[in-house]
Design an enzyme around this catalytic site. Sequence first.
Site, mmCIF file in Angstrom:
data_model
loop_
_atom_site.group_PDB
_atom_site.id
_atom_site.type_symbol
_atom_site.label_atom_id
_atom_site.label_comp_id
_atom_site.label_asym_id
_atom_site.label_seq_id
_atom_site.Cartn_x
_atom_site.Cartn_y
_atom_site.Cartn_z
ATOM 1 N N ASN A 38 0.800 -1.220 0.000
ATOM 2 C CA ASN A 38 0.000 0.000 0.000
ATOM 3 C C ASN A 38 0.842 1.285 0.000
ATOM 4 O O ASN A 38 0.851 2.038 -0.981
ATOM 5 C CB ASN A 38 -0.932 -0.089 1.216
ATOM 6 C CG ASN A 38 -1.928 1.023 1.329
ATOM 7 O OD1 ASN A 38 -1.626 2.156 1.043
ATOM 8 N ND2 ASN A 38 -3.139 0.720 1.773
ATOM 9 N N ASP A 166 7.354 -2.033 11.524
ATOM 10 C CA ASP A 166 7.000 -3.339 12.078
ATOM 11 C C ASP A 166 7.539 -3.649 13.472
ATOM 12 O O ASP A 166 6.813 -4.125 14.325
ATOM 13 C CB ASP A 166 7.486 -4.449 11.141
ATOM 14 C CG ASP A 166 6.978 -4.295 9.715
ATOM 15 O OD1 ASP A 166 6.370 -3.267 9.390
ATOM 16 O OD2 ASP A 166 7.206 -5.220 8.926
ATOM 17 N N ARG A 199 16.420 -8.174 10.576
ATOM 18 C CA ARG A 199 14.984 -8.448 10.526
ATOM 19 C C ARG A 199 14.395 -8.589 11.931
ATOM 20 O O ARG A 199 15.126 -8.754 12.908
ATOM 21 C CB ARG A 199 14.739 -9.754 9.746
ATOM 22 C CG ARG A 199 15.120 -9.693 8.286
ATOM 23 C CD ARG A 199 14.229 -8.775 7.479
ATOM 24 N NE ARG A 199 12.825 -9.192 7.530
ATOM 25 C CZ ARG A 199 11.819 -8.483 7.028
ATOM 26 N NH1 ARG A 199 12.042 -7.330 6.443
ATOM 27 N NH2 ARG A 199 10.576 -8.910 7.126
ATOM 28 N N GLU A 396 16.760 -0.645 1.054
ATOM 29 C CA GLU A 396 15.506 -0.499 1.793
ATOM 30 C C GLU A 396 15.677 0.549 2.904
ATOM 31 O O GLU A 396 14.819 1.393 3.134
ATOM 32 C CB GLU A 396 15.128 -1.871 2.379
ATOM 33 C CG GLU A 396 13.801 -1.928 3.094
ATOM 34 C CD GLU A 396 13.431 -3.349 3.515
ATOM 35 O OE1 GLU A 396 14.277 -4.279 3.345
ATOM 36 O OE2 GLU A 396 12.316 -3.547 4.020
HETATM 37 C C1 DGY Z 1 7.046 -7.648 5.985
HETATM 38 O O1 DGY Z 1 6.608 -8.732 5.608
HETATM 39 O O2 DGY Z 1 8.181 -7.497 6.447
HETATM 40 C C2 DGY Z 1 6.214 -6.461 5.807
HETATM 41 O O3 DGY Z 1 6.747 -5.348 6.412
HETATM 42 C C3 DGY Z 1 4.802 -6.670 6.220
HETATM 43 O O4 DGY Z 1 4.077 -5.681 5.605
#
Ligand code: DGY
Length: 430
Positions: A38, A166, A199, A396
Site C-alpha cells: 500500500n 513493524d 529483521r 531499503e
Molecule cells: C514484511 O513482511 O516485512 C512487511 O513489512 C509486512 O508488511
Amino acid sequence: MPGDLSSELDRRAREILSANDRGGYTVPNGRVYPFQWNWDSAFVALGFATFDKDRAWREIETLFEGQWEDGFVPHIIFWKDDPGYFPGPSVWGTQRTPRTSGITQPPVAASVVRSLWEDEGDPSFRPRLELLFPKLMAWHHWFHTFRDPIGKGVVVAMHPWETGRDNSPEWDAPALAIDTSQVGHYQRQDTGHLDPSMRPTKLEYDRYVALVQFGSRVGWDHARISAENPFRVADVGMTMILLRANRDLLALAEALGSQAEAAEVRGWIALAEAGVGWLWNEEVGAYCSRDVITGRSSGYVTSASFLGFYAGLRTEARDARTLAHLERFGRSTRYLMPSLDPDEGGFDAIRYWRGPVWAVVNYMIGTGLAEAGLTVWADRVRDDTRRLIETAGFYEAFSPVTAQGTGGGDFSWTAAIWLHWLSERSASSG
Ligand code: DGY
C-alpha cells in the site's frame, strides 16, 4: 554533488522502478516483497511522476482496485502467486478478489494524489482525480470508523505491520498481551532472503502471525477487530500521516468543488488537532505511541515523533522540545533520521525499525521541517538522505552510523524518493 553522479543515480532509479514494475503495480523488491504494498505504491507513484505521469496515476489506481466495499484499502494485494513471501494469501484468508491482506497501512495516498495533481497542473488528469477522490474519501472514512475506536482522531493500529514500522519498540509492551501459544509451525521467507540480524525476531514474528490468525478467525470483521483485537495501539506515525493526508484531501475536495466532503474532512482535521495531545508525553517531551488497552505511553522517541511538522501541528512549547531531541539525534548519529532514539538501550543501527534510516520517513520529516520554516534542519535531513543513497545505493534502509545499506537492495520507494526529492533534477524543479 557532481552532476554525473546525480544523473547516474537518476538513471539507476528509473531502471529500478521499471524493473520492479509488474504492469500497473510495482513490487517494493522482487524477491523479498513480490506483491503490491500500500504505502510503498503511493510513494512509488511520486517517482514515476518524474518520467511517466500516466504510469504514476496508474499505480494509485491499481492500489484502489484492491479496496473493499467498506472503504478499507489493504496493505498487500496479491495479484500473482509467489512462494517467496510469508504470510501469503491463504494465511490471511480474506476471501477477496483480488486476494488481499486484512490490515491496512499508513494512508499516504491522498497526499501523493494531491502532489500528482498540483505538481503536474495538467487538466487532462482531472477525470482520473474525480474517479479516485471518492475512493480516497471512503478509505479515510473507514479509518475514522474502524481505526479510531476512542474517538479522538488518533489512529489505533491493530497490527505492527499496519504501522509500517513493524518492529519498533513502541509495540513491545502492548504485544505482551498477544497469545502466541496456538500459532503453530510456519516457515518465514524473509530471513532466507536477508541477513536475519536486520529483521524482526522469531518472537515478533510469532506475534505478527497470531494477530493474522485472530483477524482470520473473526472473518476480518473490522468492527470486531476494532473492539476485541488483542493489540490496539495509538500510533504516532499513522496519526500524523492521516492528519496530513486529511489536509491534502481537503485541498482536493476544494479543487473539485465537493462542499459536503470538504466539510466532513474539516471535521476530521479538527478532531485530530484536538485529540493528538493524547499522544504527547510531557515527561519525555515528545509524541509517543500509546497502548489503548492499558493507556500507557510507550515513552519512546522514534522517527515518527518528528512527523508533527508534516501533520501541520505548530505548538511553540512542543516544537521546542521536539527540536531538542532532533539536535540530540543529530549529535549522536552521523545520518538523520534514525528510526529509534540512538541513546536508547535497544537502539540497533541495522535492525529494521530499531535504528536504520528510511528514505520515505525522511522525506515526510524533511517536508514538514521545510514547511515549518526550519530550513537548516530540513536541509540536514535531505542532505543526509542523499548522502546515504550516494554511498550505499538504493537500499531499503540505512545504518545511521555507517551508511551501510540494510534490508533489500534495488528498493522501489528509495528510488522513487530519490527521483522526487533528492536528485539535482528535483532540486532544480522544486
Ligand atoms: C514484511 O513482511 O516485512 C512487511 O513489512 C509486512 O508488511
